[in-house]
Structure formats: C-alpha cells, structure tokens
Design an enzyme around this catalytic site. Structure first.
Site, PDB file in Angstrom:
ATOM      1  N   HIS A  79      -9.542  -3.285  -2.970  1.00 21.25           N
ATOM      2  CA  HIS A  79     -10.398  -2.322  -2.247  1.00 21.25           C
ATOM      3  C   HIS A  79     -11.945  -2.287  -3.420  1.00 21.25           C
ATOM      4  O   HIS A  79     -12.938  -2.540  -2.974  1.00 21.25           O
ATOM      5  CB  HIS A  79     -10.572  -0.556  -2.368  1.00 21.25           C
ATOM      6  CG  HIS A  79     -11.810   0.028  -1.356  1.00 21.25           C
ATOM      7  ND1 HIS A  79     -11.905   1.030  -1.825  1.00 21.25           N
ATOM      8  CD2 HIS A  79     -11.977  -0.192  -0.068  1.00 21.25           C
ATOM      9  CE1 HIS A  79     -12.876   1.416  -1.658  1.00 21.25           C
ATOM     10  NE2 HIS A  79     -12.961   0.466  -0.582  1.00 21.25           N
ATOM     11  N   GLU A  82     -13.514  -5.796  -3.592  1.00 20.11           N
ATOM     12  CA  GLU A  82     -14.296  -5.911  -1.950  1.00 20.11           C
ATOM     13  C   GLU A  82     -15.532  -5.064  -2.309  1.00 20.11           C
ATOM     14  O   GLU A  82     -16.297  -5.598  -1.921  1.00 20.11           O
ATOM     15  CB  GLU A  82     -13.830  -4.907  -0.963  1.00 20.11           C
ATOM     16  CG  GLU A  82     -14.080  -4.780   0.044  1.00 20.11           C
ATOM     17  CD  GLU A  82     -14.033  -3.536   1.319  1.00 20.11           C
ATOM     18  OE1 GLU A  82     -14.894  -3.809   1.789  1.00 20.11           O
ATOM     19  OE2 GLU A  82     -12.447  -3.252   1.133  1.00 20.11           O
ATOM     20  N   HIS A  83     -15.886  -4.140  -2.654  1.00 15.86           N
ATOM     21  CA  HIS A  83     -16.915  -3.803  -3.007  1.00 15.86           C
ATOM     22  C   HIS A  83     -17.950  -4.181  -3.872  1.00 15.86           C
ATOM     23  O   HIS A  83     -19.618  -4.993  -4.002  1.00 15.86           O
ATOM     24  CB  HIS A  83     -17.423  -2.273  -3.691  1.00 15.86           C
ATOM     25  CG  HIS A  83     -16.789  -0.711  -2.843  1.00 15.86           C
ATOM     26  ND1 HIS A  83     -17.803   0.048  -1.997  1.00 15.86           N
ATOM     27  CD2 HIS A  83     -15.820  -0.859  -1.483  1.00 15.86           C
ATOM     28  CE1 HIS A  83     -17.627   0.761  -1.301  1.00 15.86           C
ATOM     29  NE2 HIS A  83     -16.212   0.416  -1.396  1.00 15.86           N
ATOM     30  N   GLU A 159     -16.288   7.626  -1.629  1.00 21.81           N
ATOM     31  CA  GLU A 159     -15.348   6.966  -0.537  1.00 21.81           C
ATOM     32  C   GLU A 159     -14.373   7.888  -0.495  1.00 21.81           C
ATOM     33  O   GLU A 159     -13.376   7.937   0.578  1.00 21.81           O
ATOM     34  CB  GLU A 159     -15.453   5.396  -0.395  1.00 21.81           C
ATOM     35  CG  GLU A 159     -14.620   5.410   1.136  1.00 21.81           C
ATOM     36  CD  GLU A 159     -14.664   3.794   0.899  1.00 21.81           C
ATOM     37  OE1 GLU A 159     -14.137   3.051   1.833  1.00 21.81           O
ATOM     38  OE2 GLU A 159     -15.101   2.763   0.066  1.00 21.81           O
TER      39      GLU A 159
END
Length: 467
Positions: A79, A82-83, A159
């Site tokens: 993840h 991904e950012h 997040e």
C-alpha cells in the site's frame, strides 16, 4: 487516492508491427464486444473490451502483488508503494502527474488488496493516449524519492487513523485477524503504525523491483477503444522505459518471458469457535460472525453466492427480515463471502447498540443452524438466483466495472467468462446445491469478532450466545 496523466501523441510505423508473441481473442464478451488479449514480448498481458456506445475509457494496470506477499516486517509495503508511484518519475513530477488528467476532466486512482494492486484512469476516449502514457510511466519509472517517502509516511499514518475512526471497517480487519491469525491474510492491508514507521526507502524500492516486473502485470482497457492501438501505445510506453523490448527489436526478443499465472496452493483457516472482543468507545457495536469459506477456484462458490444472498443479500433476505424488519435490532446487517486463491471466508455483519448484540448474534447463529438443517426453500433459491443474476449484470454497466472484471479475471483465473457464462453458472444452482454447501461451510462452530463499548456483563452474554 485520486491522481492524474499526460500524453504522447507520436505514432511510429514500427509500432504498428507491435511484436505480439500471442495475439488471440478471448472467448468471452463481458458487456461489449469480445475481450481481446495480447501477450507482448517480455510477458506483459494487454486485454481490452470495446464498448462503442460510450465516449469514455477506463484504463488500468494490475500488479500481481498484495499484502499477503509481505513479510511481517514489510506489512503495509504494498500500500505504501501504491502511494509512492504517484509521487514522481524520471519524466514527471508529482504535480505533473496530478495535473495532467485534471486538465482533461478525467479521474485517476488506485487500490491495494490482499492479492493484487490496481492503478487506473478514466478519461474521454480521445484522451486515452494520455492515460496510457502517464499510468505506464508511473508503473515503470517511479524514482521513489527519499523525501517523498518521508512526506507520504505521514499521509499513510493519517489514513490508518482515519480507518481506526471507522469501526465498521475495523471490525472486518479484526475478523480477518480472528480467522487467519498473525499470517499475511490476517494482517491489515494498510499495515500498522509501527510497521509503516519502520519501512525504509530501500526496502520499498526492493519490493518495487521484485514485484513490478512485466510478467507480474496485466493491462486492461474498457470502453470506446481499439485493441491494436492500445497494444501499440502500451508497448511503446513500456519500451521507452526499458521495461520491454522495443517494437523494432529482433524477432524472438523477450519471448522467453512467460506471464506469471494465477496463485495456487492450499491453506487452512484457523479453527472455528474463536471470539475476539475489542473495547472501543463507539455509539454502536459492530460484530462479524463467520466461518471458513471457499477459495475462489472452488466450483461450489456459485452455490455459496446464492446462499449468502438469501441469508443477507437484500431487504428480503432472512437476516434483514429477522433482525431489522421484525425486531428492529439493527440498522445494517448483511452476509458476504471472500474468496482467495487457496481459502475463503463467510461472514455475517451487524451494527447495533451494545445491549442488543447478544440477541443479534443469537439470531444470526440460529439462522445459520436452520439453513444447515433444512436448507433454503425453492422460492428463496429462485429469488436469490434472480437477485444475484440481476446485480451481476447491472454491476457491469460502466467501463470501470468492465476494466475491473477483466483484470481480476486474468490475474485470478487466467480466463474471461462472458455474461452469459456467468448467468448460466448462477442459474444452474439448485436447492440441493445450496443445502450441500450450507452443510459444508456453515456446519462448524462460527467465530466472532466484536468491537464496541461492551460492559463485562455484555461481553459475557456475547460469549454465551456463541457457546
């Protein structure tokens, strides 16, 4: 995350020779014309579905990597990466990336799951070259700048905090941990505060190089597209980054690289009957009652889908009627299935006042037991088959859904089923099939995950309801 692209409009005659090792139409149409599939030298797969009646295109690149590919120390790396792929390449800054699609009214996003990651852009058909150029550049040319790693760390921690503030999400992470324990499938996709803080630029960069090889990637595009044009432009974009042999490469160059196939293997979910309760100062309590389910390759999954729909898939479902309509114990309740390559989950969710939780859990368990003993009625099966069939077709009415189905089907099954094939599989489910899968899946003692402000007495009653 929502981001954006820029374009290259140059066309070279050599690109028209696209050098595809395999170029075969798939046997299925999933909403528009038949899905077409090409494997480029170097093992990159490109699939398209043309829908000539729309003016948009959704273009995506799927990576066969998810949180289950992480070690404990790398939890959250997929993840995090991904950012970071939105934060700049050799050719573009983060602002260049985010400004390009905004300039044409498009939208761009990405998501990380337990077994794959997807980056996509939705644009007008005339702006597809822009989407291809930018998304391919992001996937092949990220610099993973150390300063961006540090600044994005704070974004990811926010997040995680945001997710912690949503108990309806948290309870599903808790249920995964209840069922899978401290294993890759049991850990949160986002990682934890500790693991995210411990990730370094070098570890993330190594993860990137290991998992973003073209043989691990699938390109999908759905909408008003021309397959050969998409293949040429994708090939050119990957060749420009040095990730694939160029269109002018000698015949046979890169042919030895084979695409990585679907995941396999067998994995046992933890024993049933576990209870995990987390104290959280919320207005509602959130619970998931569930059991080991079926892998996504199990042919019984069609019957389990019908069973899940009948139990908690709509306003006429058993759980909705018993818990909400007849007793008013909860606002939201539903059943669901999750299938992975080698295992699965079946769960029932409800959100209600803490004092109501023991009654809700008891009703859920009673309904599961009743279905195991007596099955569904013929009318329930008929209604659920119709509901599942209709929702399947309606869910494919936009280019994003078609792009998603192509990519997931290629990564997970290595094939494309047509709408007619899907409907035929659902329609073939019989009451006997549902009774059999209910005995197989729901016959064991369920596990429970609960999150809320429980008193000691409420927690004790909750455990008694499962005993």
């Amino acid at each position: 995350m929502t981001r954006t692209p820029r374009t290259t409009t140059a066309r070279h005659s050599a690109e028209r020779r696209a050098v595809a090792r395999t170029h075969a139409p798939a046997t299925a149409a999933v909403g528009g014309e038949p899905v077409r599939r090409t494997v480029l030298p170097g093992g990159l797969r490109v699939l398209t579905e043309r829908v000539p009646t729309v003016r948009s295109v959704t273009f995506g690149i799927w990576a066969r990597v998810g949180s289950r590919d992480e070690t404990p120390a790398l939890n959250g790396a997929t993840h995090y990466l991904e950012h970071l792929l939105f934060k700049g390449t050799e050719r573009r800054s983060a602002l260049d990336i985010s400004a390009a699609v905004d300039a044409v009214g498009g939208e761009m996003n990405a998501f990380t799951a337990k077994e794959f990651t997807c980056y996509y852009a939705r644009v007008l058909d005339s702006d597809l070259p822009l989407a291809i150029d930018v998304v391919c550049d992001m996937l092949t040319g990220s610099v993973i700048d150390p300063s961006e790693v540090e600044s994005e760390r704070g974004v990811i921690l926010e997040e995680i905090a945001m997710t912690e503030d949503d108990p309806g999400d948290c309870v599903h992470d808790l249920f995964a941990a209840t069922m899978f324990g401290d294993s890759p499938l049991g850990r949160p996709v986002l990682g934890t505060v500790d693991t995210v803080n411990a990730l370094t630029r070098d570890r993330i960069a190594r993860f990137y190089r290991r998992h973003y090889d073209p043989t691990h990637l699938v390109v999908t595009a759905a909408g008003n597209v021309d397959h050969d044009t998409v293949v040429r432009e994708v090939h050119a974009a990957f060749a420009r980054a040095g990730a694939l042999p160029g269109p002018d490469a000698a015949p046979g160059t890169g042919d030895a690289a084979e695409p990585v196939g679907p995941r396999g293997g067998t994995r046992a979910v933890r024993a049933s009957g576990r209870v995990d309760v987390v104290d959280r100062r919320t207005e509602q309590a959130h619970v998931v009652l569930g059991l080991p389910g079926l892998s996504r390759n199990d042919e019984r999954r069609w019957a389990l889908g019908v069973l899940s729909t009948a139990l908690g898939g709509g306003m006429s479902s058993r759980l909705f009627q018993e818990i909400r309509e007849k007793r008013g114990l909860a606002y939201s309740t539903y059943a669901y299935t999750s299938g992975f390559a080698d295992c699965g989950l079946f769960g029932v969710y409800a959100g209600c006042r803490p004092a109501q939780v023991p009654d809700v859990v008891r009703i859920c368990r009673d309904e599961l037991d009743r279905v195991v003993r007596h099955g569904l009625t013929d009318e329930e099966v008929r209604r659920s088959v119709g509901q599942l069939s209709g929702s399947t077709v309606l869910g494919l009415e936009d280019t994003g859904a078609l792009m998603h189905r192509m990519g997931k089907s290629e990564l997970c099954w290595g094939e494309q089923l047509s709408v007619d094939d899907l409907l035929a599989r659902i329609a073939a489910v019989t009451p006997d099939d549902v009774r059999a899968v209910a005995r197989d899946v729901l016959g064991a003692r369920p596990s429970l995950s609960a999150l809320g402000p429980f008193t000691d007495r409420q927690e004790s009653r909750l455990r008694e309801a499962l005993a």
